[in-house]
Design an enzyme around this catalytic site. Structure first.
Site, PDB file in Angstrom:
ATOM      1  N   GLY A  10     -18.658   6.223  -5.509  1.00  0.00           N
ATOM      2  CA  GLY A  10     -19.399   7.407  -5.936  1.00  0.00           C
ATOM      3  C   GLY A  10     -19.160   8.574  -5.003  1.00  0.00           C
ATOM      4  N   GLY A  12     -20.877  12.864  -4.284  1.00  0.00           N
ATOM      5  CA  GLY A  12     -21.838  13.879  -4.686  1.00  0.00           C
ATOM      6  C   GLY A  12     -22.301  14.647  -3.476  1.00  0.00           C
ATOM      7  N   GLY A  15     -20.686  14.237   0.297  1.00  0.00           N
ATOM      8  CA  GLY A  15     -20.194  12.977   0.824  1.00  0.00           C
ATOM      9  C   GLY A  15     -19.600  12.065  -0.226  1.00  0.00           C
ATOM     10  N   VAL A  17     -19.202   7.858  -1.287  1.00  0.00           N
ATOM     11  CA  VAL A  17     -19.864   6.572  -1.106  1.00  0.00           C
ATOM     12  C   VAL A  17     -18.846   5.473  -1.367  1.00  0.00           C
ATOM     13  CG1 VAL A  17     -21.769   5.073  -1.782  1.00  0.00           C
ATOM     14  CG2 VAL A  17     -22.078   7.561  -1.848  1.00  0.00           C
ATOM     15  N   LYS A  31     -22.032   5.709   3.054  1.00  0.00           N
ATOM     16  CA  LYS A  31     -21.909   7.123   2.695  1.00  0.00           C
ATOM     17  C   LYS A  31     -21.282   7.885   3.851  1.00  0.00           C
ATOM     18  CE  LYS A  31     -24.468  10.982   0.672  1.00  0.00           C
ATOM     19  NZ  LYS A  31     -25.767  11.420   0.094  1.00  0.00           N
ATOM     20  N   ASP A 126     -35.060  17.092  -4.378  1.00  0.00           N
ATOM     21  CA  ASP A 126     -33.966  16.866  -5.329  1.00  0.00           C
ATOM     22  C   ASP A 126     -34.177  15.550  -6.064  1.00  0.00           C
ATOM     23  OD1 ASP A 126     -31.638  17.473  -6.701  1.00  0.00           O
ATOM     24  OD2 ASP A 126     -30.320  16.595  -5.195  1.00  0.00           O
TER      25      ASP A 126
END
Length: 437
Positions: A10, A12, A15, A17, A31, A126
Protein backbone atom coordinates in the site's frame (compact mmCIF):
# COMPACT_ATOMS: atom_id res chain seq x y z
CA UNK A 1 13.16 -6.89 16.71
CA UNK A 2 14.66 -7.04 13.22
CA UNK A 3 12.49 -6.95 10.08
CA UNK A 4 13.02 -8.18 6.51
CA UNK A 5 11.06 -6.03 4.04
CA UNK A 6 8.97 -7.83 1.45
CA UNK A 7 6.44 -6.71 -1.16
CA UNK A 8 4.71 -3.34 -1.24
CA UNK A 9 1.13 -3.64 0.00
CA UNK A 10 0.00 0.00 0.00
CA UNK A 11 0.88 3.65 -0.23
CA UNK A 12 -0.66 6.96 0.74
CA UNK A 13 0.04 10.33 2.26
CA UNK A 14 3.81 10.48 2.34
CA UNK A 15 4.79 6.83 2.79
CA UNK A 16 4.88 3.31 1.39
CA UNK A 17 3.65 0.25 3.30
CA UNK A 18 5.45 -3.07 2.90
CA UNK A 19 4.88 -6.55 4.18
CA UNK A 20 7.73 -7.38 6.58
CA UNK A 21 8.87 -10.52 8.34
CA UNK A 22 9.96 -10.16 11.95
CA UNK A 23 12.70 -12.27 13.51
CA UNK A 24 9.97 -13.67 15.78
CA UNK A 25 8.44 -15.35 12.71
CA UNK A 26 5.48 -12.96 12.56
CA UNK A 27 4.33 -11.00 9.53
CA UNK A 28 3.89 -7.24 9.94
CA UNK A 29 3.21 -4.03 8.02
CA UNK A 30 6.20 -1.67 7.74
CA UNK A 31 5.49 1.96 6.85
CA UNK A 32 8.40 3.88 5.37
CA UNK A 33 8.60 7.57 4.55
CA UNK A 34 9.00 8.39 0.84
CA UNK A 35 10.60 11.86 0.70
CA UNK A 36 11.62 11.37 -2.95
CA UNK A 37 8.04 12.08 -4.00
CA UNK A 38 8.28 15.66 -2.67
CA UNK A 39 10.46 18.70 -3.38
CA UNK A 40 13.75 18.62 -1.47
CA UNK A 41 12.91 21.78 0.47
CA UNK A 42 9.91 19.97 1.99
CA UNK A 43 11.92 17.01 3.30
CA UNK A 44 12.61 18.40 6.82
CA UNK A 45 8.90 19.09 7.30
CA UNK A 46 7.96 15.64 5.99
CA UNK A 47 10.37 13.91 8.35
CA UNK A 48 8.95 15.85 11.31
CA UNK A 49 5.40 14.95 10.31
CA UNK A 50 6.33 11.29 9.96
CA UNK A 51 8.01 11.31 13.38
CA UNK A 52 4.93 12.98 14.82
CA UNK A 53 2.69 10.29 13.34
CA UNK A 54 4.74 7.58 15.04
CA UNK A 55 4.94 9.31 18.40
CA UNK A 56 1.25 10.10 18.58
CA UNK A 57 0.37 6.54 17.61
CA UNK A 58 2.71 5.25 20.32
CA UNK A 59 0.98 7.43 22.91
CA UNK A 60 -2.32 5.57 22.66
CA UNK A 61 -2.37 2.12 24.25
CA UNK A 62 -5.81 0.88 23.25
CA UNK A 63 -7.10 -2.19 21.37
CA UNK A 64 -9.01 0.00 18.89
CA UNK A 65 -5.93 2.02 17.94
CA UNK A 66 -3.31 0.29 15.76
CA UNK A 67 -0.18 -0.25 17.90
CA UNK A 68 3.41 0.45 16.91
CA UNK A 69 5.50 -2.71 17.37
CA UNK A 70 8.81 -1.47 15.98
CA UNK A 71 10.36 1.82 14.92
CA UNK A 72 13.55 3.42 13.60
CA UNK A 73 13.28 7.17 13.17
CA UNK A 74 17.04 7.54 12.72
CA UNK A 75 17.12 5.45 9.56
CA UNK A 76 17.14 7.14 6.15
CA UNK A 77 14.28 7.11 5.37
CA UNK A 78 12.64 6.49 8.78
CA UNK A 79 10.09 3.73 9.27
CA UNK A 80 7.81 2.08 11.80
CA UNK A 81 6.04 -1.27 12.05
CA UNK A 82 2.43 -2.20 12.84
CA UNK A 83 0.49 -5.47 12.95
CA UNK A 84 -0.50 -6.69 9.50
CA UNK A 85 -4.18 -5.94 8.84
CA UNK A 86 -6.48 -8.26 6.93
CA UNK A 87 -8.19 -5.33 5.22
CA UNK A 88 -9.97 -2.12 6.13
CA UNK A 89 -13.45 -0.78 6.67
CA UNK A 90 -13.16 0.70 3.17
CA UNK A 91 -12.83 -2.82 1.77
CA UNK A 92 -15.92 -3.92 3.72
CA UNK A 93 -17.98 -0.97 2.50
CA UNK A 94 -16.98 -1.54 -1.11
CA UNK A 95 -18.13 -5.16 -0.81
CA UNK A 96 -21.42 -4.23 0.93
CA UNK A 97 -22.07 -0.70 2.17
CA UNK A 98 -24.66 -2.02 4.67
CA UNK A 99 -22.05 -4.36 6.24
CA UNK A 100 -24.55 -7.18 6.11
CA UNK A 101 -27.14 -5.10 7.94
CA UNK A 102 -25.23 -5.23 11.23
CA UNK A 103 -22.59 -2.50 11.47
CA UNK A 104 -22.40 -2.35 15.26
CA UNK A 105 -18.99 -3.99 15.60
CA UNK A 106 -16.96 -1.55 13.45
CA UNK A 107 -18.95 1.49 14.60
CA UNK A 108 -18.48 0.89 18.31
CA UNK A 109 -14.85 -0.10 17.80
CA UNK A 110 -14.26 3.23 16.03
CA UNK A 111 -15.95 5.16 18.84
CA UNK A 112 -13.83 3.38 21.45
CA UNK A 113 -10.64 4.25 19.54
CA UNK A 114 -11.67 7.89 19.08
CA UNK A 115 -12.53 8.16 22.75
CA UNK A 116 -9.05 6.92 23.65
CA UNK A 117 -7.55 9.66 21.48
CA UNK A 118 -9.77 12.38 22.88
CA UNK A 119 -9.07 11.34 26.47
CA UNK A 120 -5.42 12.29 26.05
CA UNK A 121 -6.17 15.48 24.17
CA UNK A 122 -5.60 14.32 20.57
CA UNK A 123 -7.79 14.70 17.48
CA UNK A 124 -7.33 12.38 14.51
CA UNK A 125 -8.47 14.83 11.79
CA UNK A 126 -8.45 12.26 8.97
CA UNK A 127 -10.90 9.60 10.10
CA UNK A 128 -12.22 7.66 7.09
CA UNK A 129 -12.90 4.00 6.24
CA UNK A 130 -9.44 3.49 4.70
CA UNK A 131 -7.87 4.47 8.03
CA UNK A 132 -9.88 1.91 10.01
CA UNK A 133 -7.99 -1.38 9.78
CA UNK A 134 -9.17 -4.92 10.55
CA UNK A 135 -6.75 -6.65 12.89
CA UNK A 136 -7.09 -10.42 13.36
CA UNK A 137 -7.00 -11.67 16.96
CA UNK A 138 -5.61 -14.90 18.40
CA UNK A 139 -9.12 -16.22 19.12
CA UNK A 140 -10.12 -15.83 15.46
CA UNK A 141 -12.12 -12.64 15.94
CA UNK A 142 -11.47 -9.28 14.28
CA UNK A 143 -10.95 -5.88 15.89
CA UNK A 144 -11.35 -2.63 13.98
CA UNK A 145 -8.59 -0.15 14.89
CA UNK A 146 -7.84 3.43 13.88
CA UNK A 147 -4.59 4.07 12.02
CA UNK A 148 -2.78 6.74 9.98
CA UNK A 149 -1.93 9.49 12.47
CA UNK A 150 -0.24 11.74 9.95
CA UNK A 151 -2.72 14.57 10.55
CA UNK A 152 -3.26 14.03 14.25
CA UNK A 153 -2.95 17.19 16.30
CA UNK A 154 -2.76 18.11 20.00
CA UNK A 155 -5.76 19.65 21.69
CA UNK A 156 -6.25 23.23 22.78
CA UNK A 157 -3.37 24.68 24.71
CA UNK A 158 -0.82 22.38 23.08
CA UNK A 159 1.32 23.34 20.13
CA UNK A 160 1.98 21.96 16.69
CA UNK A 161 3.58 24.01 13.92
CA UNK A 162 3.78 21.43 11.16
CA UNK A 163 0.51 22.29 9.44
CA UNK A 164 0.32 25.82 8.10
CA UNK A 165 -2.49 28.00 9.43
CA UNK A 166 -4.07 28.24 5.98
CA UNK A 167 -3.38 24.66 4.97
CA UNK A 168 -6.24 22.23 4.38
CA UNK A 169 -5.81 18.54 4.98
CA UNK A 170 -7.71 15.31 5.34
CA UNK A 171 -10.12 13.73 2.89
CA UNK A 172 -12.87 16.07 1.56
CA UNK A 173 -15.74 13.55 1.75
CA UNK A 174 -15.05 13.03 5.47
CA UNK A 175 -13.70 16.46 6.38
CA UNK A 176 -15.91 18.88 8.35
CA UNK A 177 -16.67 22.28 6.80
CA UNK A 178 -14.64 24.24 9.38
CA UNK A 179 -11.50 22.39 8.25
CA UNK A 180 -11.92 22.95 4.51
CA UNK A 181 -9.52 25.90 4.51
CA UNK A 182 -7.97 25.91 7.98
CA UNK A 183 -7.20 22.54 9.48
CA UNK A 184 -6.07 24.05 12.77
CA UNK A 185 -9.73 24.65 13.60
CA UNK A 186 -10.23 20.92 14.14
CA UNK A 187 -11.68 19.94 17.52
CA UNK A 188 -13.02 16.64 18.82
CA UNK A 189 -16.21 17.57 16.96
CA UNK A 190 -14.26 17.36 13.68
CA UNK A 191 -13.77 13.64 14.32
CA UNK A 192 -17.46 13.35 15.19
CA UNK A 193 -18.34 14.90 11.81
CA UNK A 194 -16.13 12.30 10.09
CA UNK A 195 -17.86 9.53 12.04
CA UNK A 196 -21.22 10.91 10.87
CA UNK A 197 -19.96 10.72 7.28
CA UNK A 198 -19.10 7.04 7.85
CA UNK A 199 -22.65 6.51 9.17
CA UNK A 200 -23.87 8.10 5.94
CA UNK A 201 -21.74 5.63 3.94
CA UNK A 202 -23.41 2.72 5.72
CA UNK A 203 -27.02 3.85 6.05
CA UNK A 204 -27.36 5.78 2.80
CA UNK A 205 -24.61 4.89 0.37
CA UNK A 206 -25.61 7.91 -1.71
CA UNK A 207 -23.14 10.29 -3.33
CA UNK A 208 -22.63 13.39 -1.21
CA UNK A 209 -21.17 16.86 -1.43
CA UNK A 210 -17.98 17.42 0.61
CA UNK A 211 -18.26 19.51 3.79
CA UNK A 212 -22.07 19.42 3.75
CA UNK A 213 -24.62 18.61 6.42
CA UNK A 214 -25.76 15.02 5.91
CA UNK A 215 -28.82 12.94 6.67
CA UNK A 216 -30.21 9.47 6.08
CA UNK A 217 -33.64 7.93 6.07
CA UNK A 218 -35.02 6.14 9.09
CA UNK A 219 -34.21 6.17 12.81
CA UNK A 220 -30.52 7.04 12.28
CA UNK A 221 -31.47 10.41 10.75
CA UNK A 222 -31.27 12.48 13.98
CA UNK A 223 -27.84 11.03 14.80
CA UNK A 224 -26.33 11.63 11.35
CA UNK A 225 -27.91 15.09 11.33
CA UNK A 226 -26.33 16.00 14.68
CA UNK A 227 -22.92 14.52 13.88
CA UNK A 228 -22.63 16.55 10.68
CA UNK A 229 -24.01 19.93 11.71
CA UNK A 230 -22.14 22.76 9.96
CA UNK A 231 -21.40 24.46 13.28
CA UNK A 232 -19.19 22.25 15.50
CA UNK A 233 -20.95 23.38 18.71
CA UNK A 234 -24.20 21.85 17.47
CA UNK A 235 -22.64 18.39 17.15
CA UNK A 236 -22.33 15.86 19.96
CA UNK A 237 -20.19 17.21 22.74
CA UNK A 238 -18.52 13.86 23.41
CA UNK A 239 -18.12 10.29 22.22
CA UNK A 240 -20.02 9.19 25.33
CA UNK A 241 -23.16 11.11 24.32
CA UNK A 242 -22.94 9.87 20.72
CA UNK A 243 -22.40 6.24 21.75
CA UNK A 244 -25.43 6.24 24.04
CA UNK A 245 -27.81 7.46 21.35
CA UNK A 246 -26.31 5.26 18.63
CA UNK A 247 -26.65 2.14 20.73
CA UNK A 248 -30.24 2.99 21.57
CA UNK A 249 -31.10 3.14 17.86
CA UNK A 250 -29.09 0.11 16.73
CA UNK A 251 -30.02 -2.14 19.65
CA UNK A 252 -32.57 -4.73 18.55
CA UNK A 253 -33.26 -6.20 21.98
CA UNK A 254 -36.94 -7.03 22.43
CA UNK A 255 -38.01 -5.86 25.89
CA UNK A 256 -40.35 -8.18 27.78
CA UNK A 257 -42.12 -6.21 30.48
CA UNK A 258 -42.88 -7.78 33.84
CA UNK A 259 -45.99 -5.66 34.41
CA UNK A 260 -48.12 -2.91 32.92
CA UNK A 261 -46.71 -0.51 35.52
CA UNK A 262 -43.17 -1.29 34.38
CA UNK A 263 -44.17 -0.64 30.77
CA UNK A 264 -45.64 2.74 31.78
CA UNK A 265 -42.59 3.75 33.84
CA UNK A 266 -40.17 2.86 31.06
CA UNK A 267 -42.32 4.82 28.62
CA UNK A 268 -41.93 7.83 30.95
CA UNK A 269 -38.15 7.34 31.08
CA UNK A 270 -37.90 7.12 27.30
CA UNK A 271 -40.04 10.24 26.82
CA UNK A 272 -38.28 12.53 29.31
CA UNK A 273 -34.68 13.34 30.19
CA UNK A 274 -35.66 15.32 33.28
CA UNK A 275 -38.37 13.61 35.34
CA UNK A 276 -40.56 15.37 37.88
CA UNK A 277 -40.41 14.36 41.55
CA UNK A 278 -43.70 12.47 41.10
CA UNK A 279 -42.33 10.55 38.12
CA UNK A 280 -39.15 9.63 39.99
CA UNK A 281 -41.25 8.52 42.98
CA UNK A 282 -43.25 6.27 40.67
CA UNK A 283 -40.07 4.77 39.24
CA UNK A 284 -38.59 4.09 42.68
CA UNK A 285 -41.86 2.59 43.95
CA UNK A 286 -41.71 0.16 41.03
CA UNK A 287 -38.06 -0.62 41.77
CA UNK A 288 -38.90 -1.37 45.41
CA UNK A 289 -41.94 -3.47 44.49
CA UNK A 290 -39.90 -5.47 42.00
CA UNK A 291 -37.25 -6.11 44.65
CA UNK A 292 -39.88 -7.29 47.14
CA UNK A 293 -41.26 -9.72 44.55
CA UNK A 294 -37.85 -10.94 43.41
CA UNK A 295 -38.43 -9.40 39.96
CA UNK A 296 -35.44 -8.05 38.04
CA UNK A 297 -35.06 -4.30 37.60
CA UNK A 298 -32.88 -4.80 34.51
CA UNK A 299 -35.40 -3.17 32.15
CA UNK A 300 -35.43 -0.01 34.25
CA UNK A 301 -31.63 0.07 34.52
CA UNK A 302 -31.39 -0.31 30.76
CA UNK A 303 -33.81 2.56 30.18
CA UNK A 304 -31.76 4.99 32.31
CA UNK A 305 -29.85 7.59 30.31
CA UNK A 306 -26.91 9.80 31.17
CA UNK A 307 -29.35 12.69 31.46
CA UNK A 308 -31.53 10.75 33.92
CA UNK A 309 -28.54 10.04 36.14
CA UNK A 310 -27.48 13.69 36.22
CA UNK A 311 -31.10 14.75 36.79
CA UNK A 312 -31.64 12.55 39.85
CA UNK A 313 -28.34 13.73 41.31
CA UNK A 314 -29.41 17.36 40.92
CA UNK A 315 -32.90 16.85 42.35
CA UNK A 316 -32.35 14.20 45.03
CA UNK A 317 -28.78 13.18 45.98
CA UNK A 318 -30.05 10.54 48.43
CA UNK A 319 -32.10 8.80 45.73
CA UNK A 320 -29.08 9.12 43.41
CA UNK A 321 -26.97 7.07 45.85
CA UNK A 322 -29.61 4.33 46.01
CA UNK A 323 -30.00 4.23 42.26
CA UNK A 324 -26.23 4.04 41.87
CA UNK A 325 -26.01 1.00 44.13
CA UNK A 326 -28.72 -0.70 42.09
CA UNK A 327 -26.83 0.15 38.90
CA UNK A 328 -23.62 -1.30 40.29
CA UNK A 329 -25.45 -4.54 41.09
CA UNK A 330 -26.99 -4.59 37.60
CA UNK A 331 -23.60 -4.06 35.93
CA UNK A 332 -21.81 -6.66 38.04
CA UNK A 333 -24.35 -9.46 37.72
CA UNK A 334 -25.81 -9.16 34.23
CA UNK A 335 -24.91 -10.73 30.91
CA UNK A 336 -24.67 -8.18 28.11
CA UNK A 337 -23.78 -7.70 24.48
CA UNK A 338 -20.13 -6.80 24.03
CA UNK A 339 -20.82 -3.26 22.78
CA UNK A 340 -23.39 -2.56 25.48
CA UNK A 341 -20.66 -2.98 28.09
CA UNK A 342 -19.21 0.36 26.92
CA UNK A 343 -22.59 2.06 27.35
CA UNK A 344 -22.90 0.62 30.86
CA UNK A 345 -19.41 1.84 31.74
CA UNK A 346 -20.26 5.37 30.52
CA UNK A 347 -23.24 5.53 32.86
CA UNK A 348 -21.33 3.90 35.70
CA UNK A 349 -18.67 6.58 35.32
CA UNK A 350 -21.24 9.28 36.16
CA UNK A 351 -22.22 7.43 39.34
CA UNK A 352 -18.53 7.06 40.17
CA UNK A 353 -17.72 10.74 39.67
CA UNK A 354 -20.71 12.05 41.61
CA UNK A 355 -21.16 9.37 44.28
CA UNK A 356 -19.90 9.14 47.85
CA UNK A 357 -17.05 6.81 48.87
CA UNK A 358 -19.36 3.83 49.33
CA UNK A 359 -20.91 4.21 45.88
CA UNK A 360 -17.55 4.85 44.21
CA UNK A 361 -16.20 1.61 45.70
CA UNK A 362 -19.23 -0.41 44.56
CA UNK A 363 -19.10 1.06 41.05
CA UNK A 364 -15.36 0.41 40.69
CA UNK A 365 -15.73 -3.24 41.72
CA UNK A 366 -18.74 -3.59 39.42
CA UNK A 367 -16.55 -2.44 36.53
CA UNK A 368 -13.92 -4.98 37.53
CA UNK A 369 -16.57 -7.72 37.46
CA UNK A 370 -18.18 -6.49 34.23
CA UNK A 371 -14.86 -6.12 32.44
CA UNK A 372 -13.42 -9.49 33.45
CA UNK A 373 -16.63 -11.50 33.05
CA UNK A 374 -17.15 -10.12 29.54
CA UNK A 375 -13.44 -9.83 28.67
CA UNK A 376 -14.10 -6.19 27.74
CA UNK A 377 -10.77 -4.39 27.65
CA UNK A 378 -12.31 -0.91 27.72
CA UNK A 379 -14.09 -1.64 31.00
CA UNK A 380 -11.03 -3.32 32.52
CA UNK A 381 -9.00 -0.21 31.76
CA UNK A 382 -11.72 1.89 33.33
CA UNK A 383 -11.38 -0.09 36.55
CA UNK A 384 -7.62 0.44 36.51
CA UNK A 385 -8.16 4.20 36.23
CA UNK A 386 -10.55 4.06 39.19
CA UNK A 387 -8.24 1.90 41.31
CA UNK A 388 -4.81 3.11 40.23
CA UNK A 389 -2.27 5.35 41.93
CA UNK A 390 -4.46 8.43 41.51
CA UNK A 391 -7.23 6.80 43.54
CA UNK A 392 -7.84 8.65 46.83
CA UNK A 393 -6.45 6.71 49.83
CA UNK A 394 -9.86 6.76 51.52
CA UNK A 395 -11.50 5.26 48.44
CA UNK A 396 -8.83 2.55 48.13
CA UNK A 397 -9.42 1.67 51.79
CA UNK A 398 -13.18 1.53 51.22
CA UNK A 399 -12.71 -0.75 48.21
CA UNK A 400 -10.50 -2.98 50.34
CA UNK A 401 -13.25 -3.23 52.95
CA UNK A 402 -15.83 -4.14 50.29
CA UNK A 403 -13.52 -6.81 48.89
CA UNK A 404 -12.79 -8.39 52.26
CA UNK A 405 -16.34 -8.15 53.63
CA UNK A 406 -17.83 -9.68 50.49
CA UNK A 407 -15.10 -12.32 50.09
CA UNK A 408 -14.66 -11.00 46.57
CA UNK A 409 -12.18 -13.00 44.40
CA UNK A 410 -10.04 -9.93 43.82
CA UNK A 411 -6.76 -11.75 43.14
CA UNK A 412 -8.39 -13.97 40.51
CA UNK A 413 -10.00 -11.00 38.76
CA UNK A 414 -6.70 -9.10 38.77
CA UNK A 415 -4.90 -12.09 37.30
CA UNK A 416 -7.41 -11.99 34.44
CA UNK A 417 -6.73 -8.28 33.90
CA UNK A 418 -2.97 -8.87 33.86
CA UNK A 419 -3.42 -11.36 31.03
CA UNK A 420 -6.11 -9.38 29.23
CA UNK A 421 -4.71 -5.85 29.02
CA UNK A 422 -1.10 -6.52 29.99
CA UNK A 423 -0.92 -4.50 33.20
CA UNK A 424 1.04 -5.38 36.32
CA UNK A 425 -0.25 -5.24 39.91
CA UNK A 426 2.01 -2.31 40.73
CA UNK A 427 -0.39 -0.13 38.70
CA UNK A 428 -2.93 -0.55 41.50
CA UNK A 429 -3.13 1.75 44.49
CA UNK A 430 -0.75 0.39 47.19
CA UNK A 431 -3.68 -0.34 49.54
CA UNK A 432 -5.19 -2.68 46.94
CA UNK A 433 -1.83 -4.23 46.11
CA UNK A 434 -1.77 -5.52 49.68
CA UNK A 435 -4.69 -7.81 48.83
CA UNK A 436 -2.57 -9.60 46.25
CA UNK A 437 0.35 -10.40 48.53
Amino acid sequence: MQFDIGKEIGRGGFGFVYEAKGDDGGTYALKKLNPAAFPKQDHPMLIKRFEREVRYQQLVDHPNVVPVVGVNLDDDPPWFVMPLAEGSLKDDLEADHTLGGDPKKPLFDILAGLEALHQIGLRHRDLKPANVLKLPQEDGSTVYAISDFGLTTPGAGQTSTLTGSNMAGGTPLYRPPECANNFRRATEQADIYSFGAILHDIFSGAVRIPHSELTVAGPLAPIVDKCTKAHPRRRYTSIVALREELFEVLDNTVVEFFSREEEDVIAILKANDDLSDEEWDRAFNLIDNNADKGVSNSNIMRALTLSHIQSIFDSSPDMFQGLGELYAEYAANGTFDFDYCDVISDKADVFFRLGDLSLKAKIALAMLELGTSHNRWVVERQFMRMAGHECEPALAERMKIEILAGEYPFARRMHHIEQSIDVTPDRLHPTLQELLE
